[in-house]
Design a protein around this motif. Structure first.
Motif, mmCIF file in Angstrom:
data_model
loop_
_atom_site.group_PDB
_atom_site.id
_atom_site.type_symbol
_atom_site.label_atom_id
_atom_site.label_comp_id
_atom_site.label_asym_id
_atom_site.label_seq_id
_atom_site.Cartn_x
_atom_site.Cartn_y
_atom_site.Cartn_z
ATOM 1 N N PRO A 193 -26.337 -28.039 8.667
ATOM 2 C CA PRO A 193 -26.484 -28.227 10.121
ATOM 3 C C PRO A 193 -25.128 -28.505 10.762
ATOM 4 O O PRO A 193 -24.352 -29.338 10.273
ATOM 5 C CB PRO A 193 -27.409 -29.448 10.228
ATOM 6 C CG PRO A 193 -28.116 -29.526 8.912
ATOM 7 C CD PRO A 193 -27.146 -28.997 7.899
ATOM 8 N N PHE A 194 -24.834 -27.815 11.869
ATOM 9 C CA PHE A 194 -23.514 -27.955 12.482
ATOM 10 C C PHE A 194 -23.532 -27.331 13.877
ATOM 11 O O PHE A 194 -24.237 -26.353 14.110
ATOM 12 C CB PHE A 194 -22.451 -27.243 11.629
ATOM 13 C CG PHE A 194 -21.050 -27.403 12.134
ATOM 14 C CD1 PHE A 194 -20.299 -28.505 11.777
ATOM 15 C CD2 PHE A 194 -20.481 -26.454 12.982
ATOM 16 C CE1 PHE A 194 -18.998 -28.670 12.253
ATOM 17 C CE2 PHE A 194 -19.189 -26.607 13.462
ATOM 18 C CZ PHE A 194 -18.447 -27.716 13.101
ATOM 19 N N GLY A 195 -22.749 -27.901 14.796
ATOM 20 C CA GLY A 195 -22.494 -27.227 16.058
ATOM 21 C C GLY A 195 -22.779 -28.038 17.300
ATOM 22 O O GLY A 195 -22.096 -27.859 18.305
ATOM 23 N N ARG A 196 -23.778 -28.899 17.259
ATOM 24 C CA ARG A 196 -24.030 -29.764 18.413
ATOM 25 C C ARG A 196 -23.182 -31.020 18.199
ATOM 26 O O ARG A 196 -23.658 -32.066 17.744
ATOM 27 C CB ARG A 196 -25.506 -30.113 18.536
ATOM 28 C CG ARG A 196 -25.846 -30.899 19.804
ATOM 29 C CD ARG A 196 -27.343 -31.146 19.950
ATOM 30 N NE ARG A 196 -27.621 -32.004 21.090
ATOM 31 C CZ ARG A 196 -27.703 -31.590 22.358
ATOM 32 N NH1 ARG A 196 -27.544 -30.308 22.622
ATOM 33 N NH2 ARG A 196 -27.953 -32.444 23.341
ATOM 34 N N ARG A 242 -24.557 -16.735 19.761
ATOM 35 C CA ARG A 242 -23.406 -16.348 20.584
ATOM 36 C C ARG A 242 -22.447 -15.485 19.777
ATOM 37 O O ARG A 242 -21.931 -14.471 20.288
ATOM 38 C CB ARG A 242 -22.676 -17.588 21.107
ATOM 39 C CG ARG A 242 -21.431 -17.261 21.927
ATOM 40 C CD ARG A 242 -20.762 -18.526 22.470
ATOM 41 N NE ARG A 242 -19.547 -18.204 23.200
ATOM 42 C CZ ARG A 242 -18.340 -18.089 22.635
ATOM 43 N NH1 ARG A 242 -18.203 -18.286 21.323
ATOM 44 N NH2 ARG A 242 -17.289 -17.786 23.366
ATOM 45 N N LEU A 243 -22.194 -15.861 18.517
ATOM 46 C CA LEU A 243 -21.290 -15.073 17.682
ATOM 47 C C LEU A 243 -21.808 -13.649 17.523
ATOM 48 O O LEU A 243 -21.053 -12.676 17.668
ATOM 49 C CB LEU A 243 -21.142 -15.738 16.311
ATOM 50 C CG LEU A 243 -20.331 -14.938 15.263
ATOM 51 C CD1 LEU A 243 -18.892 -14.784 15.709
ATOM 52 C CD2 LEU A 243 -20.405 -15.619 13.900
ATOM 53 N N LEU A 244 -23.091 -13.516 17.230
ATOM 54 C CA LEU A 244 -23.662 -12.181 17.033
ATOM 55 C C LEU A 244 -23.646 -11.381 18.328
ATOM 56 O O LEU A 244 -23.420 -10.161 18.315
ATOM 57 C CB LEU A 244 -25.090 -12.303 16.500
ATOM 58 C CG LEU A 244 -25.228 -12.942 15.117
ATOM 59 C CD1 LEU A 244 -26.692 -13.031 14.708
ATOM 60 C CD2 LEU A 244 -24.420 -12.176 14.064
ATOM 61 N N ALA A 245 -23.862 -12.052 19.464
ATOM 62 C CA ALA A 245 -23.821 -11.373 20.758
ATOM 63 C C ALA A 245 -22.408 -10.879 21.065
ATOM 64 O O ALA A 245 -22.233 -9.769 21.583
ATOM 65 C CB ALA A 245 -24.315 -12.310 21.860
ATOM 66 N N LEU A 246 -21.411 -11.697 20.743
ATOM 67 C CA LEU A 246 -20.022 -11.288 20.962
ATOM 68 C C LEU A 246 -19.656 -10.099 20.067
ATOM 69 O O LEU A 246 -18.941 -9.184 20.499
ATOM 70 C CB LEU A 246 -19.078 -12.461 20.689
ATOM 71 C CG LEU A 246 -19.082 -13.585 21.734
ATOM 72 C CD1 LEU A 246 -18.213 -14.743 21.261
ATOM 73 C CD2 LEU A 246 -18.577 -13.063 23.080
ATOM 74 N N ARG A 247 -20.131 -10.114 18.831
ATOM 75 C CA ARG A 247 -19.872 -8.982 17.941
ATOM 76 C C ARG A 247 -20.502 -7.702 18.498
ATOM 77 O O ARG A 247 -19.868 -6.638 18.490
ATOM 78 C CB ARG A 247 -20.420 -9.279 16.548
ATOM 79 C CG ARG A 247 -19.639 -10.312 15.761
ATOM 80 C CD ARG A 247 -20.290 -10.572 14.403
ATOM 81 N NE ARG A 247 -19.525 -11.514 13.598
ATOM 82 C CZ ARG A 247 -19.901 -11.922 12.390
ATOM 83 N NH1 ARG A 247 -21.041 -11.475 11.855
ATOM 84 N NH2 ARG A 247 -19.151 -12.771 11.703
ATOM 85 N N HIS A 259 -23.763 -24.321 22.410
ATOM 86 C CA HIS A 259 -23.744 -22.918 22.831
ATOM 87 C C HIS A 259 -22.531 -22.192 22.264
ATOM 88 O O HIS A 259 -22.656 -21.096 21.688
ATOM 89 C CB HIS A 259 -23.734 -22.830 24.354
ATOM 90 C CG HIS A 259 -23.426 -21.448 24.863
ATOM 91 N ND1 HIS A 259 -24.310 -20.398 24.738
ATOM 92 C CD2 HIS A 259 -22.307 -20.942 25.467
ATOM 93 C CE1 HIS A 259 -23.767 -19.299 25.257
ATOM 94 N NE2 HIS A 259 -22.555 -19.605 25.701
ATOM 95 N N PHE A 260 -21.349 -22.800 22.391
ATOM 96 C CA PHE A 260 -20.101 -22.149 22.001
ATOM 97 C C PHE A 260 -20.073 -21.816 20.514
ATOM 98 O O PHE A 260 -19.542 -20.774 20.103
ATOM 99 C CB PHE A 260 -18.923 -23.064 22.359
ATOM 100 C CG PHE A 260 -17.576 -22.478 22.048
ATOM 101 C CD1 PHE A 260 -17.073 -21.417 22.784
ATOM 102 C CD2 PHE A 260 -16.808 -22.993 21.010
ATOM 103 C CE1 PHE A 260 -15.822 -20.882 22.498
ATOM 104 C CE2 PHE A 260 -15.565 -22.461 20.725
ATOM 105 C CZ PHE A 260 -15.068 -21.403 21.471
ATOM 106 N N LEU A 261 -20.649 -22.687 19.686
ATOM 107 C CA LEU A 261 -20.584 -22.508 18.237
ATOM 108 C C LEU A 261 -21.866 -21.925 17.641
ATOM 109 O O LEU A 261 -21.995 -21.839 16.423
ATOM 110 C CB LEU A 261 -20.292 -23.855 17.570
ATOM 111 C CG LEU A 261 -18.975 -24.526 17.986
ATOM 112 C CD1 LEU A 261 -18.850 -25.894 17.333
ATOM 113 C CD2 LEU A 261 -17.777 -23.653 17.642
ATOM 114 N N SER A 277 -12.896 -24.733 14.812
ATOM 115 C CA SER A 277 -14.283 -24.987 15.207
ATOM 116 C C SER A 277 -15.155 -23.759 14.977
ATOM 117 O O SER A 277 -16.272 -23.867 14.448
ATOM 118 C CB SER A 277 -14.349 -25.437 16.667
ATOM 119 O OG SER A 277 -13.884 -24.421 17.539
ATOM 120 N N LEU A 278 -14.662 -22.576 15.347
ATOM 121 C CA LEU A 278 -15.447 -21.350 15.155
ATOM 122 C C LEU A 278 -15.603 -21.028 13.671
ATOM 123 O O LEU A 278 -16.673 -20.603 13.221
ATOM 124 C CB LEU A 278 -14.766 -20.183 15.885
ATOM 125 C CG LEU A 278 -14.798 -20.250 17.411
ATOM 126 C CD1 LEU A 278 -13.885 -19.177 18.008
ATOM 127 C CD2 LEU A 278 -16.213 -20.092 17.937
#
Length: 400
Positions: free
Chosen positions: A269-272, A23-28, A17-19, A256-257
């Motif tokens: 592929p990355f993030g989990r 989520r990034l687009l929602a935060l932007r 979820h964090f990466l 990480s971000l």
């Protein structure tokens, strides 16, 4: 449920979820709604370490951004980062001069930069205020731009910022369809085809199983090498944190971000993830010589990286390490026997230390790093330097 198994179960769920890109687009989007509601203009905050090469390059890039996008810039002069954020300060100082010269040539900047007619004078209190602001917003280095909740280090990450600014409709000149390839001022590194290279051509790849940037590199490097007939010499090292070097919280978060952003644009592929620090990394490293003996080293390393950085596998458990081992073609029972071998542990630890010393001898200290003949570079975003060295060495057509 033990602490280890609880942590192993929770980390992939939280990190996914964090990466995540969503989520990034929602935060932007949330940041833009807040900025608009407060009637604030579009402002880039430039944290400028005056004598630092990457800041000096970024200072030349900022006016180009302002020419192309409807943004203003506020400069914050900062001092050198804390020792904990720069574990090999002397090496970084020497390497950054050489690296900045390469970047300047690539982008057409001036190096060394000309001195401003009126030198910037900033008092100690003003620098301290800028340092506090940078820390409050979540970073630790100079040569950084901050825009509405997101950080961009150096000119290497400006392609992410450009995508964001263009998406907000801030381009002063509309992008034409014919401009699709080079519409950015700053590029995303791509692995290029070499064509024919002589048999036996090889490069050294210094990496850590705990490095997200190494994981991204593996996903791009191994297929590229196979397609171009280049041999990859695997030079594994222990992660910095497992060698007793501290990593500040701001650095861990940014890496990480940032790795998630880089993986997205490179279609990796990355993030989990399931952080392999400690025993998981040691178990992975212990099996690299075993995989090399069966000529499956790249396949094993790629399987390990995929497992811990995108599938949430815990390489500290037999159940998950078995998946990593067997799907690359190795025999699990034989691997289990290798993990119990004291002589094998002595061997891989000695090799890892030899690789670390070789890396230091090149004037480098971080991973991933690459070496071809006399050319050595640090960073998954510097592989274009190796490609250029290969093109120059064998008189191949230019890749850019």
């Amino acid at each position: 449920m033990t602490f280890r198994s609880l942590k192993s179960w929770l980390m992939p769920v939280i990190s996914q979820h964090f990466l995540s890109r969503s989520r990034l687009l929602a935060l932007r989007e949330k940041a833009e709604i807040k900025r608009s509601a407060q009637q604030r203009p579009h402002v880039l905050h430039f944290f400028h370490e005056l004598e630092e090469p990457y800041s000096q390059l970024l200072a030349q890039a900022v006016p180009l951004l302002q020419d192309k996008y409807a943004v203003s810039v506020v400069q914050h002069v900062v001092g050198a980062p804390d020792d904990s954020a720069v574990p090999e300060r002397d090496k970084l100082k020497a390497y950054s001069q050489q690296d900045a010269a390469r970047l300047a040539k690539q982008y057409g900047f001036q190096w060394p930069p000309s001195s401003p007619s009126t030198p910037i004078q900033v008092g100690k209190e003003a620098r301290l205020t800028s340092h506090r602001l940078r820390k409050k917003w979540g970073h630790y280095l100079g040569a950084t731009l901050y825009y509405e909740g997101e950080w961009y280090w150096g000119i290497d990450r400006l392609h992410h910022l450009e995508d964001r600014l263009h998406g907000l409709g801030l381009s002063k000149k509309p992008r034409m369809p014919s401009d699709a390839e080079r519409s950015h001022l700053f590029f995303t590194p791509q692995y290029q085809s070499l064509g024919h290279v002589p048999e036996g051509t090889s490069i050294d790849f210094f990496f850590s199983l705990r490095s997200p940037y190494s994981a991204i590199s593996c996903a791009k490097l191994f297929p590229w090498a196979k397609d171009n007939g280049v041999q990859v010499n695997l030079r594994y090292v222990l992660p910095m944190v497992m060698r007793g070097l501290p990593v500040p919280a701001e650095k861990r978060k940014y890496i990480s971000l940032d790795a998630a952003r880089e993986a997205f644009v490179q279609n990796v592929p990355f993030g989990r993830l399931n952080d392999p620090v400690g025993k998981p990394t040691e178990r992975g490293m212990a099996l690299i010589p075993f995989a090399q003996m069966h000529e499956l080293a790249e396949e094993f390393v790629m399987s390990f990286m995929l497992g811990v950085w995108s599938e949430g596998l815990d390489a500290g458990t037999d159940a998950h390490l078995k998946i990593i081992v067997e799907r690359c073609g190795l025999h699990w029972q034989a691997a289990k026997d290798i993990l119990k071998s004291q002589s094998n542990e002595q061997h891989w630890r000695a090799v890892a230390e030899q690789n670390r010393q070789a890396l230091f001898a090149l004037g480098l200290w971080g991973v991933p790093s690459f070496k071809f003949e006399d050319t050595a570079v640090w960073g998954q975003d510097r592989f274009w330097v190796i490609e250029k060295a290969l093109h120059d060495r064998f008189d191949l057509p230019p890749s850019h």
